[in-house]
Design a protein around this motif. Structure first.
Motif, PDB file in Angstrom:
ATOM      1  N   HIS A  68      25.648  79.493  71.000  1.00  0.00           N
ATOM      2  CA  HIS A  68      25.542  78.682  72.217  1.00  0.00           C
ATOM      3  C   HIS A  68      26.914  78.492  72.858  1.00  0.00           C
ATOM      4  N   LEU A  69      27.924  78.230  72.043  1.00  0.00           N
ATOM      5  CA  LEU A  69      29.285  78.066  72.547  1.00  0.00           C
ATOM      6  C   LEU A  69      29.828  79.381  73.109  1.00  0.00           C
ATOM      7  N   ASP A  70      29.499  80.484  72.444  1.00  0.00           N
ATOM      8  CA  ASP A  70      29.933  81.797  72.930  1.00  0.00           C
ATOM      9  C   ASP A  70      29.357  82.096  74.314  1.00  0.00           C
ATOM     10  N   GLU A  71      28.108  81.724  74.521  1.00  0.00           N
ATOM     11  CA  GLU A  71      27.470  81.938  75.830  1.00  0.00           C
ATOM     12  C   GLU A  71      28.219  81.206  76.932  1.00  0.00           C
ATOM     13  N   LYS A  72      28.792  80.058  76.583  1.00  0.00           N
ATOM     14  CA  LYS A  72      29.517  79.242  77.558  1.00  0.00           C
ATOM     15  C   LYS A  72      30.993  79.617  77.658  1.00  0.00           C
ATOM     16  N   GLY A  73      31.431  80.542  76.806  1.00  0.00           N
ATOM     17  CA  GLY A  73      32.844  80.918  76.807  1.00  0.00           C
ATOM     18  C   GLY A  73      33.747  79.841  76.246  1.00  0.00           C
ATOM     19  N   ILE A  74      33.208  79.035  75.333  1.00  0.00           N
ATOM     20  CA  ILE A  74      33.951  77.915  74.758  1.00  0.00           C
ATOM     21  C   ILE A  74      34.449  78.273  73.364  1.00  0.00           C
ATOM     22  N   PHE A  75      35.707  77.937  73.085  1.00  0.00           N
ATOM     23  CA  PHE A  75      36.276  78.098  71.751  1.00  0.00           C
ATOM     24  C   PHE A  75      36.208  76.756  71.039  1.00  0.00           C
ATOM     25  N   CYS A  76      35.744  76.759  69.804  1.00  0.00           N
ATOM     26  CA  CYS A  76      35.485  75.512  69.085  1.00  0.00           C
ATOM     27  C   CYS A  76      36.352  75.406  67.834  1.00  0.00           C
ATOM     28  N   ILE A  77      36.968  74.237  67.642  1.00  0.00           N
ATOM     29  CA  ILE A  77      37.847  73.983  66.505  1.00  0.00           C
ATOM     30  C   ILE A  77      37.308  72.811  65.698  1.00  0.00           C
ATOM     31  N   ASP A 152      31.699  72.887  81.868  1.00  0.00           N
ATOM     32  CA  ASP A 152      33.008  72.580  82.450  1.00  0.00           C
ATOM     33  C   ASP A 152      34.147  72.634  81.433  1.00  0.00           C
ATOM     34  N   LEU A 153      33.894  73.139  80.217  1.00  0.00           N
ATOM     35  CA  LEU A 153      34.890  73.046  79.153  1.00  0.00           C
ATOM     36  C   LEU A 153      35.441  74.402  78.727  1.00  0.00           C
ATOM     37  N   ASP A 154      36.709  74.377  78.283  1.00  0.00           N
ATOM     38  CA  ASP A 154      37.343  75.544  77.666  1.00  0.00           C
ATOM     39  C   ASP A 154      37.274  75.467  76.143  1.00  0.00           C
ATOM     40  N   PHE A 155      37.438  74.255  75.626  1.00  0.00           N
ATOM     41  CA  PHE A 155      37.467  74.025  74.181  1.00  0.00           C
ATOM     42  C   PHE A 155      36.577  72.845  73.812  1.00  0.00           C
ATOM     43  N   VAL A 156      35.965  72.947  72.658  1.00  0.00           N
ATOM     44  CA  VAL A 156      35.319  71.801  72.020  1.00  0.00           C
ATOM     45  C   VAL A 156      35.994  71.584  70.674  1.00  0.00           C
ATOM     46  N   PHE A 157      36.409  70.361  70.446  1.00  0.00           N
ATOM     47  CA  PHE A 157      36.963  69.982  69.152  1.00  0.00           C
ATOM     48  C   PHE A 157      35.942  69.130  68.413  1.00  0.00           C
ATOM     49  N   GLU A 257      41.972  83.782  73.399  1.00  0.00           N
ATOM     50  CA  GLU A 257      42.054  85.105  74.013  1.00  0.00           C
ATOM     51  C   GLU A 257      41.598  86.213  73.063  1.00  0.00           C
ATOM     52  N   LEU A 258      41.872  86.016  71.767  1.00  0.00           N
ATOM     53  CA  LEU A 258      41.494  87.020  70.775  1.00  0.00           C
ATOM     54  C   LEU A 258      40.026  87.002  70.410  1.00  0.00           C
ATOM     55  N   LYS A 259      39.326  85.910  70.706  1.00  0.00           N
ATOM     56  CA  LYS A 259      37.928  85.763  70.305  1.00  0.00           C
ATOM     57  C   LYS A 259      37.037  86.787  71.012  1.00  0.00           C
TER      58      LYS A 259
END
Length: 259
Positions: A68-77, A152-157, A257-259
């Motif tokens: 789901h996060l990949d579909e949104k282009g979000i990187f998660c930590i 609207d997000l780039d990252f989710v922590f 960027e590497l993901k």
């Protein structure tokens, strides 16, 4: 400690939370004769089987979260550490840097204090209170993600519950596991809690401005961490003074960027 990650193998019941609903698994056996005729080895095997099933269900949900996060282009930590190591302070410094649009899923046993701190920075946050459960699982995180403006997000922590044991056993759907170790905790924690540090993609040595006040051998920490996990990245950081924050920000950019 919680009852579904192996902490309470001797307990007669396991509980886990899926989507805010607590499920109990009783291990009383299917026979009704007295306890002196019970079979401890059989009961323990049954307990292990249930834990294995719970972990498999969790892993399936984690893959769903990641997709789901990949579909949104979000990187998660996934941020993990003992209580007080500086997870929330690190998040505040990361958000205030202004390089990314960030959302946060907060995990604590009680209170909304950490989510309130994050919201004060202007970032979106959703608090999950786990009660007696000592970690977040993929189902809890799935629920939390639905409370964030993912478009609207780039990252989710994910700020996991403060604990150097159980969170390492649960895939929550993140792309990166970040483990924090603060100077006041001591250099021996890496050797004492190897499962957590083996799970780390990056080790953040925090509160480094305090190093002169503590008996903390930073080279020992790095050596022990690399012994357990040769591929782990290591960043020295002090979120209060800003030392290492730019290196952390650049590291996140590179990983995304590497993901």
């Amino acid at each position: 400690m919680c009852k579904d990650c192996g902490c309470s193998m001797g307990n007669s019941a396991l509980e886990h939370t899926h989507g805010g609903i607590t499920h109990s698994h009783e291990h009383t056996g299917e026979h009704s004769h007295s306890h002196e005729h019970s079979h401890p080895a059989l009961n323990e095997k049954k307990t292990v089987e249930v834990i294995t099933k719970i972990l498999q269900e969790n892993d399936n949900e984690a893959e769903h979260n990641r997709a789901h996060l990949d579909e949104k282009g979000i990187f998660c930590i996934n941020l993990m550490s003992s209580p007080g190591a500086g997870k929330t302070t690190l998040l505040e410094a990361t958000i205030k840097n202004g390089s990314f649009k960030i959302g946060v899923v907060e995990g604590d046993l009680e209170t909304n204090k950490d989510a309130d701190r994050i919201r004060k920075t202007g970032a979106a946050a959703h608090q999950i209170t786990t009660g007696q459960t000592c970690h977040l699982d993929a189902f809890m995180v799935h629920e939390g993600l639905h409370h964030l403006p993912l478009n609207d997000l780039d990252f989710v922590f994910i700020e996991n519950v403060g604990n150097l044991v159980c969170p390492a056993s649960y895939d929550v759907g993140a792309h990166l596991n970040a483990v924090l170790l603060s100077v006041p905790e001591g250099a021996d924690k890496v050797a004492k809690y190897p499962v957590m540090f083996r799970a780390a993609d990056v080790l953040l040595i925090t509160k480094t401005s305090l190093i002169e006040h503590f008996d903390f051998d930073i080279n020992e920490v790095k050596k022990e961490a690399k012994k357990l996990n040769p591929k782990v990245d290591i960043i020295e950081i002090d979120s209060k003074t800003g030392l290492g924050v730019d290196k952390w920000i650049n590291y996140l950019k590179m990983k995304k960027e590497l993901k």
